[in-house]
Every structure is written in structure tokens, then in C-alpha cells.
Design a protein around this motif. Structure first.
Motif, PDB file in Angstrom:
ATOM      1  N   GLY A 130      47.293  13.324 -46.582  1.00 22.80           N
ATOM      2  CA  GLY A 130      48.504  13.680 -45.718  1.00 22.80           C
ATOM      3  C   GLY A 130      49.132  12.667 -44.955  1.00 22.80           C
ATOM      4  O   GLY A 130      50.058  12.665 -44.768  1.00 22.80           O
ATOM      5  N   ALA A 133      56.598  16.218 -41.192  1.00 23.91           N
ATOM      6  CA  ALA A 133      55.638  15.547 -42.182  1.00 23.91           C
ATOM      7  C   ALA A 133      54.092  15.832 -41.419  1.00 23.91           C
ATOM      8  O   ALA A 133      53.214  15.860 -42.491  1.00 23.91           O
ATOM      9  CB  ALA A 133      56.119  14.088 -42.527  1.00 23.91           C
ATOM     10  N   ASP A 145      53.053  17.872 -39.308  1.00 26.26           N
ATOM     11  CA  ASP A 145      52.490  19.142 -39.707  1.00 26.26           C
ATOM     12  C   ASP A 145      51.820  19.412 -40.901  1.00 26.26           C
ATOM     13  O   ASP A 145      50.842  20.119 -41.095  1.00 26.26           O
ATOM     14  CB  ASP A 145      53.835  20.197 -39.184  1.00 26.26           C
ATOM     15  N   ARG A 146      52.563  19.186 -41.881  1.00 22.87           N
ATOM     16  CA  ARG A 146      52.080  19.080 -43.212  1.00 22.87           C
ATOM     17  C   ARG A 146      50.841  18.527 -43.492  1.00 22.87           C
ATOM     18  O   ARG A 146      49.859  18.952 -43.855  1.00 22.87           O
ATOM     19  CB  ARG A 146      53.216  18.744 -44.302  1.00 22.87           C
ATOM     20  N   ALA A 152      48.021  20.575 -42.023  1.00 18.12           N
ATOM     21  CA  ALA A 152      47.822  21.718 -42.488  1.00 18.12           C
ATOM     22  C   ALA A 152      46.910  21.139 -43.896  1.00 18.12           C
ATOM     23  O   ALA A 152      46.004  22.004 -44.185  1.00 18.12           O
ATOM     24  CB  ALA A 152      49.082  22.193 -43.376  1.00 18.12           C
ATOM     25  N   MET A 153      47.371  20.033 -44.486  1.00 14.66           N
ATOM     26  CA  MET A 153      46.433  19.483 -45.560  1.00 14.66           C
ATOM     27  C   MET A 153      45.039  19.193 -45.133  1.00 14.66           C
ATOM     28  O   MET A 153      44.124  19.786 -45.851  1.00 14.66           O
ATOM     29  CB  MET A 153      46.989  18.458 -46.153  1.00 14.66           C
TER      30      MET A 153
END
Length: 83
Positions: A32, A64, A66-67, A70-71
Motif C-alpha cells: 500500500g 491513495a 487511505d487505500r 485499508a490494505m
């Protein structure tokens, strides 16, 4: 300057939590963060080229990151389920 602060903060945070993270969490976090760095570099290049505003570049980078978060959470859940 923002990039230097982000990288330094991420490095310090990573060093602080590496010892307590599981294998999946570490792998997903690394993936990530690498993806977020690519997006950040692209956003900065687009901003420098006048294609987008500073606010738009920041929004791309924030999304990006935030992603990436989350990962990492997904990896942590995978590690907890395996225990």
C-alpha cells in the motif's frame, strides 16, 4: 516539503510497529505504501505540469494513503483470523 515529512513520518511509524505486526499486515502495508508513493509522484508531476491544482494533487495523495491504510487493516484482520 510535504513529501519529506510524509516519508519521514512513515519511516518512524513503520519502525515503531514492525515488531508487533503480522506477516500479512506488513506485506499489505508495504504494498500500500509503495502504491501511495507512486500516486504521490504522479500527482506531483501532474501538478508541476499544470494539469491539476495543488488541492487536486493533495486529494489524489490522500485517497491513495487511505487505500494503503485499508490494505494494512485487511492484512491485520488476516493475521488475527489466522491466530
Amino acid at each position: 516539503m510535504k513529501k519529506i515529512i510524509s516519508v519521514a513520518s512513515a519511516a518512524v511509524l513503520a519502525l515503531g510497529v514492525v515488531a508487533c505486526d503480522g506477516a500479512n499486515e506488513n506485506a499489505m502495508e508495504d504494498e500500500g505504501e509503495q502504491a501511495a508513493e507512486v500516486v504521490n509522484d504522479q500527482a506531483e508531476a501532474m501538478e508541476d505540469a499544470g494539469m491539476i491544482s495543488d488541492d487536486q494533487a493533495d486529494a489524489m495523495t490522500d485517497a491513495a494513503e487511505d487505500r494503503a491504510d485499508a490494505m494494512e487493516e485487511t492484512g491485520e484482520a488476516m493475521d488475527e483470523a489466522a491466530e
